[in-house]
Design a protein around this motif. Sequence first.
Motif, mmCIF file in Angstrom:
data_model
loop_
_atom_site.group_PDB
_atom_site.id
_atom_site.type_symbol
_atom_site.label_atom_id
_atom_site.label_comp_id
_atom_site.label_asym_id
_atom_site.label_seq_id
_atom_site.Cartn_x
_atom_site.Cartn_y
_atom_site.Cartn_z
ATOM 1 N N ALA A 52 0.798 -1.285 0.032
ATOM 2 C CA ALA A 52 -0.013 -0.055 -0.054
ATOM 3 C C ALA A 52 0.942 1.143 -0.049
ATOM 4 O O ALA A 52 0.539 2.394 0.112
ATOM 5 N N GLY A 53 2.134 1.049 -0.181
ATOM 6 C CA GLY A 53 3.047 2.076 -0.235
ATOM 7 C C GLY A 53 3.837 2.750 0.926
ATOM 8 O O GLY A 53 4.370 3.647 0.947
ATOM 9 N N ASP A 54 3.753 1.702 2.055
ATOM 10 C CA ASP A 54 4.540 1.973 3.162
ATOM 11 C C ASP A 54 6.006 1.963 3.105
ATOM 12 O O ASP A 54 6.731 1.189 2.524
ATOM 13 N N ASN A 104 8.542 0.853 10.954
ATOM 14 C CA ASN A 104 8.334 2.047 11.592
ATOM 15 C C ASN A 104 7.110 2.599 11.712
ATOM 16 O O ASN A 104 6.713 3.112 10.427
ATOM 17 N N GLY A 105 6.399 2.485 12.649
ATOM 18 C CA GLY A 105 5.020 2.911 12.552
ATOM 19 C C GLY A 105 4.770 4.444 12.815
ATOM 20 O O GLY A 105 3.808 4.998 12.215
ATOM 21 N N ALA A 106 5.938 5.142 12.730
ATOM 22 C CA ALA A 106 5.679 6.672 12.963
ATOM 23 C C ALA A 106 5.857 7.311 11.314
ATOM 24 O O ALA A 106 5.665 8.391 11.044
ATOM 25 N N ILE A 107 6.105 6.353 10.323
ATOM 26 C CA ILE A 107 6.185 6.926 9.097
ATOM 27 C C ILE A 107 5.608 5.852 7.761
ATOM 28 O O ILE A 107 5.901 4.772 8.229
ATOM 29 N N TRP A 108 5.181 6.255 6.756
ATOM 30 C CA TRP A 108 4.668 5.396 5.963
ATOM 31 C C TRP A 108 4.890 6.183 4.426
ATOM 32 O O TRP A 108 4.542 5.421 3.444
ATOM 33 N N GLY A 157 2.338 11.477 5.910
ATOM 34 C CA GLY A 157 3.285 10.572 5.561
ATOM 35 C C GLY A 157 3.770 9.859 6.885
ATOM 36 O O GLY A 157 4.638 9.139 6.827
ATOM 37 N N GLY A 158 3.350 10.389 8.003
ATOM 38 C CA GLY A 158 4.182 10.010 9.222
ATOM 39 C C GLY A 158 3.268 10.785 10.425
ATOM 40 O O GLY A 158 2.522 11.600 10.190
ATOM 41 N N SER A 178 11.577 10.623 7.535
ATOM 42 C CA SER A 178 12.767 9.713 7.449
ATOM 43 C C SER A 178 12.551 8.577 6.352
ATOM 44 O O SER A 178 13.139 7.647 6.409
ATOM 45 N N CYS A 179 11.392 8.675 5.693
ATOM 46 C CA CYS A 179 11.310 7.796 4.485
ATOM 47 C C CYS A 179 12.458 7.798 3.653
ATOM 48 O O CYS A 179 13.058 8.891 3.593
ATOM 49 N N PRO A 180 12.975 6.925 2.878
ATOM 50 C CA PRO A 180 13.905 6.910 2.120
ATOM 51 C C PRO A 180 13.892 7.954 1.059
ATOM 52 O O PRO A 180 14.842 8.583 0.775
#
Length: 812
Positions: free
Chosen positions: A692-694, A699-703, A734-735, A789-791
């Motif tokens: 779904a794009g996570d 890490n539940g703080a960002i998706w 996004g987080g 902090s997503c890539p």
Amino acid sequence: MRVLHAGLTSLAVVAVVLGASTTQAVVMISLDRRFPSFYCPIDNDSFDLSFAAATDRVKIKIQGNNFTGTGSWLTQRLDNMVVVPKSVFDAHRLITPGWSACYQPPGPANYPGYDFSAAGTIENFLDLFDANAAAWDLTNYGWWEQADAINDPNASAPRNSTTGADRTGGALALGRQEDGAVTVSTDFTVTGLSPGTLYVLTGWWSTDTLNTLTVTIDTNPCVDADGDGLTDCAGDCNDSDPKMRTGAVEVCDGRDNDCNGTVDDAAACVRTCTTPSKLGSDVRVTNAEFDSSAASIAWNGIDYGMLWKDSRNGDQEIFFTHMTPAGTKVGGDISVTGPCGDCVNPRLVWSGTEYGAVWSQGGEITFRRLDRAGTPIGTATPLIDPAGSSADEPDIVWTGLEYGVVWDQFVGPQQIRFARVDRLGNKLSRILHITDDTSFFGNARPRIAFGGGKYGITWQGNAGSQPEIFFARVDPRQGPLLPAVQVTTHNLVALHPQIAWNGTEWGLAWEDHQTFTEIYFQRVSALGAKVGGNVRITNAAGVSLEPSLVWTGSEYGVVWDDDRSGNLELWYARISSTGAKVGSDLQLTNDPGTSDMPALAWGGSKFAMAWHDDRFAGESEILFLRLGCNCVDADLDGQSSCVECDDTRAAVFAGAAQICDGLNNDCNSTIWPLLTGTNEGDVDGDSFSTCAGDCNDTNGAIWATPGEVRSLLLNYSKLASTTSLSWSAPLLPGGTSMLYDTLRSSTPTNFTTSATCVETNDGANTVASDATALAPGGVFFYLVRAENSCPSGQGVLGRNHAGTPTPGRTCP
């Protein structure tokens, strides 16, 4: 849950709040009883047996000692038991005529009990024990006692609370004198409660010696032990298996996934073995000196677990290993007992999350939990009737809520014994007597299955001079439903019975000597009656011995050892649901030496079996083979239905790569078909999966990369030569938190080479300040972007009219 120690001499109340770590104060209240035996209403003023309903049901357990500390037996009875709203109880109380002097000081004289005979006293539960105690657990020394001259004419409390008359019913008694100094208990569940309403437990009780009872009130008795979102109360047919629940999708894994009572009833599932075919070669499981024998095998939805008896270390130990559906051994041989001396005859069953195992150890039965790798969990539970010795030949079944264990034991003559064990290995019942014969010797080799809410047990016993086959049912709460049914009546030797439940009735198979030595079969109804006669399955020269029987969801499969080819080999046959043999016998092994003692398991579309074999220079070893049914590759993925878990989807097979198609693609996954832990599952609990794009599913703080910052405003102070900026956070953050870059440029179309980073990775606040003075006639342009902090966590600075992102430099 609240636990109340209701003493007839004293009372201790301990209230326990579920999920809390604190316990409320203990209150002791002294209460004397008239002596000797005399019924009284439960004193609900001294004994606070009230509770607020948390759900629509409550489970109540009453427990005490059968003997006093000085060795006197306690005659204890309960009658006219009621769960009723406290307001109704308070409005309908009276002193029952003839029973006004129940309690003496310091207890309350002339205590007004509950008038359950009055109009308007609608109870959620009322049990006068007129004819039975069917709602109560009677497997822990509780029993229904008829009030009559043979038992005790005073066993019943008055059935009419208004007149104090009519004691013709019965009562629920706790313990008999011959039971000895044991803990006695009973429990029942009341439904139909209104959450938030205050209820009270009341009724009548009787004892001939002052004693203490413990009352446990569990206001939230429903559990979801497997975490599949459905409790046992709501219809989860196996609350230890997250792959089984009402409403689940049925897959071909040897389970009743949707809890409709039928295994593998999806259209794609193979349940009839119309073209049985041996898959590959016999696999040698053990390779050790001395004896390896008495194998047991269980399918866990992913692979096959195996137990056997082994003497490689000089004594008798129980070993474990597991085999993949492709017939590959996983890991080495694991001793689950260690040095044991005399551990024999193991049996294994899968509960949905772990194995339950039993074996005979030093003359008693040992129950042990094992994880999927065979590692023991917790401590062992010993099971033995203390009145006897030499317990052996155990068997075990999982019901979806508990284990049932059966064995034979010398208690005078050899008898059959049974016990209930919970998912954690605790005994749920006393040792129940399936047989108590004194006229003959030889009840042995019991086997057990569960279906229709009852346990079915079969065994060999001597009704005359030779062993015959018997059958009995056991109600999990009421105990043995006797008398037993004699399945064979020829007095010509019948041995090694096996049993399986097919969804509506039981099937039995055994070795029978009435016509040479052949395999026979018998149907038994859900009510415990024989359906038709004994059916002969084999008819060949030589002997047919030691059958193993399973149900596939549509028919029975039976395997046995047979010497028609000159030495003992394994053979297989099909039996229809109506007990008719289908097709001819199929030889499975063909090797010099002895192949015997087979154990058969159904794994969804295929069988697997383990057995004892001495083909290797006379060494006694365990071997394994697979028997496929209708082996086709319907989805053309290169793996047939006999080796993969889903032959209807080409993207699903053993070793498949996980792709984003809403499925668990890899049949080798230990949690197949569940999505947990795959790219389709939400590992970190942020409501987004990798598919779904996570951007980081650990890490539940960002998706996701943050969206575009909104409503950017600025204000320039000429006096301070400072620009102040503010904005609103993106609609798609996004987080759970973001940082911001603020960029300034003197050119609106160039935020790359002409831009300056005013703020870099600024905190979560949505304001910024730029102290750079603006030259007369000059212009500054500002843009803000969010990042996490997503890539690829750097959001866009904005978009033009065509929706193209505005390019910008990185900061710093």
